[in-house]
Write a protein that holds these residues in place. Structure first.
Motif, PDB file in Angstrom:
ATOM      1  N   GLN A 133      -1.159   9.273  -7.219  1.00  0.00           N
ATOM      2  CA  GLN A 133      -2.057   8.180  -7.563  1.00  0.00           C
ATOM      3  C   GLN A 133      -3.219   8.088  -6.586  1.00  0.00           C
ATOM      4  OE1 GLN A 133       1.065   5.228  -7.646  1.00  0.00           O
ATOM      5  NE2 GLN A 133       0.771   4.896  -9.840  1.00  0.00           N
ATOM      6  N   ALA A 134      -2.972   8.340  -5.318  1.00  0.00           N
ATOM      7  CA  ALA A 134      -4.054   8.340  -4.337  1.00  0.00           C
ATOM      8  C   ALA A 134      -5.078   9.416  -4.672  1.00  0.00           C
ATOM      9  CB  ALA A 134      -3.484   8.561  -2.939  1.00  0.00           C
ATOM     10  N   SER A 135      -4.579  10.585  -5.112  1.00  0.00           N
ATOM     11  CA  SER A 135      -5.479  11.661  -5.519  1.00  0.00           C
ATOM     12  C   SER A 135      -6.293  11.254  -6.735  1.00  0.00           C
ATOM     13  CB  SER A 135      -4.674  12.925  -5.814  1.00  0.00           C
ATOM     14  OG  SER A 135      -5.489  13.929  -6.365  1.00  0.00           O
ATOM     15  N   LYS A 136      -5.637  10.534  -7.651  1.00  0.00           N
ATOM     16  CA  LYS A 136      -6.333  10.087  -8.856  1.00  0.00           C
ATOM     17  C   LYS A 136      -7.434   9.095  -8.506  1.00  0.00           C
ATOM     18  CE  LYS A 136      -5.477   8.199 -13.459  1.00  0.00           C
ATOM     19  NZ  LYS A 136      -4.452   7.700 -14.411  1.00  0.00           N
ATOM     20  N   VAL A 137      -7.152   8.178  -7.571  1.00  0.00           N
ATOM     21  CA  VAL A 137      -8.166   7.200  -7.144  1.00  0.00           C
ATOM     22  C   VAL A 137      -9.355   7.921  -6.518  1.00  0.00           C
ATOM     23  CG1 VAL A 137      -8.641   5.343  -5.503  1.00  0.00           C
ATOM     24  CG2 VAL A 137      -6.538   5.309  -6.845  1.00  0.00           C
ATOM     25  N   ALA A 138      -9.074   8.924  -5.687  1.00  0.00           N
ATOM     26  CA  ALA A 138     -10.152   9.678  -5.047  1.00  0.00           C
ATOM     27  C   ALA A 138     -11.007  10.398  -6.094  1.00  0.00           C
ATOM     28  CB  ALA A 138      -9.576  10.677  -4.052  1.00  0.00           C
ATOM     29  N   ALA A 179       0.820  -1.215   0.000  1.00  0.00           N
ATOM     30  CA  ALA A 179       0.000   0.000   0.000  1.00  0.00           C
ATOM     31  C   ALA A 179       0.849   1.258   0.000  1.00  0.00           C
ATOM     32  CB  ALA A 179      -0.915  -0.006   1.229  1.00  0.00           C
ATOM     33  N   HIS A 180       2.071   1.211   0.577  1.00  0.00           N
ATOM     34  CA  HIS A 180       2.932   2.397   0.630  1.00  0.00           C
ATOM     35  C   HIS A 180       3.581   2.690  -0.717  1.00  0.00           C
ATOM     36  CE1 HIS A 180       2.467   2.935   4.927  1.00  0.00           C
ATOM     37  NE2 HIS A 180       2.713   1.638   5.107  1.00  0.00           N
ATOM     38  N   VAL A 233       2.020   3.264  -3.370  1.00  0.00           N
ATOM     39  CA  VAL A 233       1.145   4.173  -4.094  1.00  0.00           C
ATOM     40  C   VAL A 233       1.494   5.606  -3.721  1.00  0.00           C
ATOM     41  CG1 VAL A 233      -1.241   4.823  -4.533  1.00  0.00           C
ATOM     42  CG2 VAL A 233      -0.659   2.431  -4.074  1.00  0.00           C
ATOM     43  N   THR A 234       1.770   6.418  -4.714  1.00  0.00           N
ATOM     44  CA  THR A 234       2.170   7.797  -4.461  1.00  0.00           C
ATOM     45  C   THR A 234       0.951   8.660  -4.131  1.00  0.00           C
ATOM     46  OG1 THR A 234       1.924   8.415  -6.780  1.00  0.00           O
ATOM     47  CG2 THR A 234       4.054   7.514  -6.106  1.00  0.00           C
ATOM     48  N   GLU A 235       1.225   9.885  -3.665  1.00  0.00           N
ATOM     49  CA  GLU A 235       0.149  10.801  -3.347  1.00  0.00           C
ATOM     50  C   GLU A 235      -0.638  11.165  -4.599  1.00  0.00           C
ATOM     51  OE1 GLU A 235       1.612  14.192  -1.349  1.00  0.00           O
ATOM     52  OE2 GLU A 235       2.415  13.098   0.378  1.00  0.00           O
TER      53      GLU A 235
END
Length: 617
Positions: free
Chosen positions: A341-346, A334-335, A337-339
């Motif tokens: 990519q996390a923003s893209k998922v959201a 899980a770590h 995943v970059t910020e």
């Protein structure tokens, strides 16, 4: 050789995308990511780019009609960064920022299938016609004997205007201007052609082709004759080739060959020391591949295969995600995943919620307008179907493939002649065969219930020569209200024959001779009715000669006809008997008097029995 480990990364979804409608613009700097150009069947051309992990639209041009081809071009000696789009019989040009700089109507009466640009030359093909325009003025014209599937332009020199037409009759036609230089036979109808390495190799005349039955090969197209290089059979029984290109995925001396197929497979081939292709990577997208290119779209420094599909997806196969996981191998997954990519998922989750809410509101409006006492009513809209019905030489069966943009519910097959379903691993649908009453003209009725989220269906069918009629395919997707669309395919009398360009003169041949008051066009229509792979367009010559081979028994058939007379030669007497019966019926239906004579070669009977004997064992 280094290994490839690629992961899928979805970029965006547009309307259904046809073949040859995907391109990647060259980057202005080595460190800059590249932009993606795509045209869809709804009539829109768009350019997308990725910045800080977010997909952004550079420009969008609504054209109102189906985009049939997209290619890049530019002045001789410059970077090809101009976008050329074929819509109907028109060519439109855009800069990479979306400014229109040219628009002209070609002399073609039909819609353009393929468009290519070389310097100041624009080369286009419709179903049968090839045109080359220089400075928007017609400079070359050629009418093909059969339909044109793809086009390539040789890269030998700026003064060499040779073009290669990939035609449905299993021929590559090499043109010099308006003149046909020679023809090259290939193992199947060619559906995609590409210059080797995208530049044609050392001399600019090396061409790679792919066929509808999944075979590939390399040919050097010299000025007087061709030289055949490697050939790649379809040993894995995969789909037909829809796209071929080359790109340096790894730091090898030779570029890798990227191949897309109509059953959803994307393949990457590397070349060994002998120059032979070896499969190193494959990925199944589950839907037909319509285009693919190599480039750096998501991040600079990471090469990827950018793919377009029939359903409208554009995605990349990249090593970036795997590299990130390897970099973070000492941390939980899980770590990795970059910020960004996390923003893209959201953001994607937010978009999904918005779409779901919109669907709920529209469904409520539909229920309210179609309830009891309301004036509203339901209408069935026609949906786009990507289909093929082709003869497979491997097992003498027909491959029927159906693909739609929504999930399939039920496929029903009905035929007025006997048929058999051949076992295939590619179909996961539940099959049910119903009893039929032949006296009602219904010999075959089979229902396939598809599993959830199935958008592509494939089945193999075996026909019987001499039995001819129509196969009706009823397609019912999982939609509300329920709708059904019907496709019809012709089962021809000599359904297990395919085109060939060679006949063995040493075989014992039987003859069928016909004479009468019929025209060249009438006899061509009768031949097309009886035998597969005959062009819609009648031949322009006074005398036409067509060769065929039976893929079941490997017997030959030659048809030679002109106005008022026709001769059929085959080493199988059954083929002659079927043709005599069918052609006599067609002539009677047209009220044309036919004089027929049959010459039987007794040696042909023993010859065919020897061919049948191994199959009985």
């Amino acid at each position: 050789m280094a290994a490839l480990d690629l992961q899928r990364l979805d970029y965006f979804n547009v309307g259904s995308i046809g073949p040859r409608c995907l391109e990647i613009l060259p980057g202005s700097k080595d460190s800059q990511t590249q932009k993606v150009v795509v045209g869809d069947v709804s009539g829109t051309v768009q350019v997308f780019g990725v910045k800080k992990g977010q997909v952004g639209q550079v420009f969008k041009a609504p054209l109102g009609r189906r985009v049939s081809s997209v290619c890049l071009g530019g002045a001789e000696g410059t970077t090809p960064d101009k976008i050329f789009v074929a819509v109907g019989n028109e060519i439109k040009g855009y800069t990479k920022k979306g400014k229109s700089f040219v628009s002209f109507t070609t002399s073609l009466s039909d819609a353009i299938r393929v468009c290519r640009v070389k310097g100041s030359s624009v080369l286009v093909c419709s179903e049968f016609v090839y045109n080359r325009y220089v400075d928007l003025k017609e400079a070359a014209y050629y009418m093909s004997a059969d339909s044109i599937n793809d086009l390539a332009v040789l890269n030998t020199s700026s003064h060499d205007h040779r073009a290669v037409l990939a035609c449905q009759d299993r021929l590559l036609r090499v043109l010099d201007g308006s003149d046909l230089m020679y023809e090259v036979e290939v193992p199947g109808p060619p559906t995609a052609v590409c210059l080797w390495g995208n530049d044609g190799g050392p001399n600019g005349d090396d061409l790679v082709y792919g066929t509808i039955d999944g075979q590939m090969g390399l040919i050097t197209l010299g000025k007087t004759h061709p030289d055949h290089g490697w050939s790649l059979p379809n040993d894995l029984d995969r789909g037909g080739v829809t796209a071929v290109t080359f790109y340096h995925m790894l730091d090898n001396e030779l570029p890798e060959m990227l191949v897309g197929r109509d059953d959803g497979f994307v393949e990457v081939y590397m070349f060994d020391d002998m120059g032979e292709p070896k499969l190193k990577y494959s990925y199944c997208a589950g839907e037909s591949i319509t285009g693919l290119r190599g480039g750096q779209v998501n991040s600079s420094g990471y090469h990827e295969v950018v793919v377009s599909t029939f359903k409208g997806w554009v995605f990349g196969l990249t090593s970036e995600l795997q590299h990130m996981i390897q970099q973070s191998s000492d941390q939980p997954l899980a770590h990795a995943v970059t910020e960004v990519q996390a923003s893209k998922v959201a953001q994607l989750e937010h978009e999904i919620n918005e779409i779901q809410n919109h669907v709920v509101k529209e469904r409520e409006k539909y229920v309210a307008s179609s309830g009891p006492g309301k004036q509203g009513y339901s209408t069935a809209s026609k949906f786009s179907v990507n289909d093929k019905f082709v003869l497979s030489r491997e097992d003498a069966s027909y491959v029927l493939a159906i693909e739609v943009q929504m999930s399939l519910d039920v496929i029903l097959l009905q035929c007025d002649v006997p048929m058999d379903v051949v076992d295939s691993e590619k179909s996961s649908a539940v099959m049910s065969i119903s009893q039929c009453d032949p006296s009602e003209g219904n010999f075959f009725l089979c229902t396939f219930r598809c599993q959830a989220n199935t958008t592509r269906f494939e089945v193999k069918l075996r026909t019987i020569e001499g039995q001819y009629g129509h196969l009706n395919v009823y397609i019912t997707p999982r939609t509300q209200p329920k709708i059904c669309q019907v496709l019809q395919y012709t089962v021809k009398p000599l359904s297990l024959h395919q085109r060939s360009h060679y006949i063995d003169e040493d075989k014992p041949y039987n003859l069928l001779k016909l004479s009468g008051n019929f025209s060249m066009a009438e006899m061509h229509a009768w031949v097309k009715f009886a035998i597969p792979e005959v062009s819609e367009r009648p031949p322009v010559d006074d005398v036409a000669t067509l060769n065929f081979v039976s893929i079941f028994l490997d017997t030959d058939l030659q048809v030679k006809y002109q106005k008022g007379s026709a001769i059929f030669r085959s080493d199988n007497i059954s083929t002659i008997a079927i043709l005599k019966d069918v052609l006599s019926r067609e002539a009677t239906r047209k009220k044309v008097m036919l004089n027929t004579s049959v010459e039987v070669n007794d040696e042909s009977v023993a010859h065919v029995l020897k061919l049948i004997h191994p199959k009985l064992e």
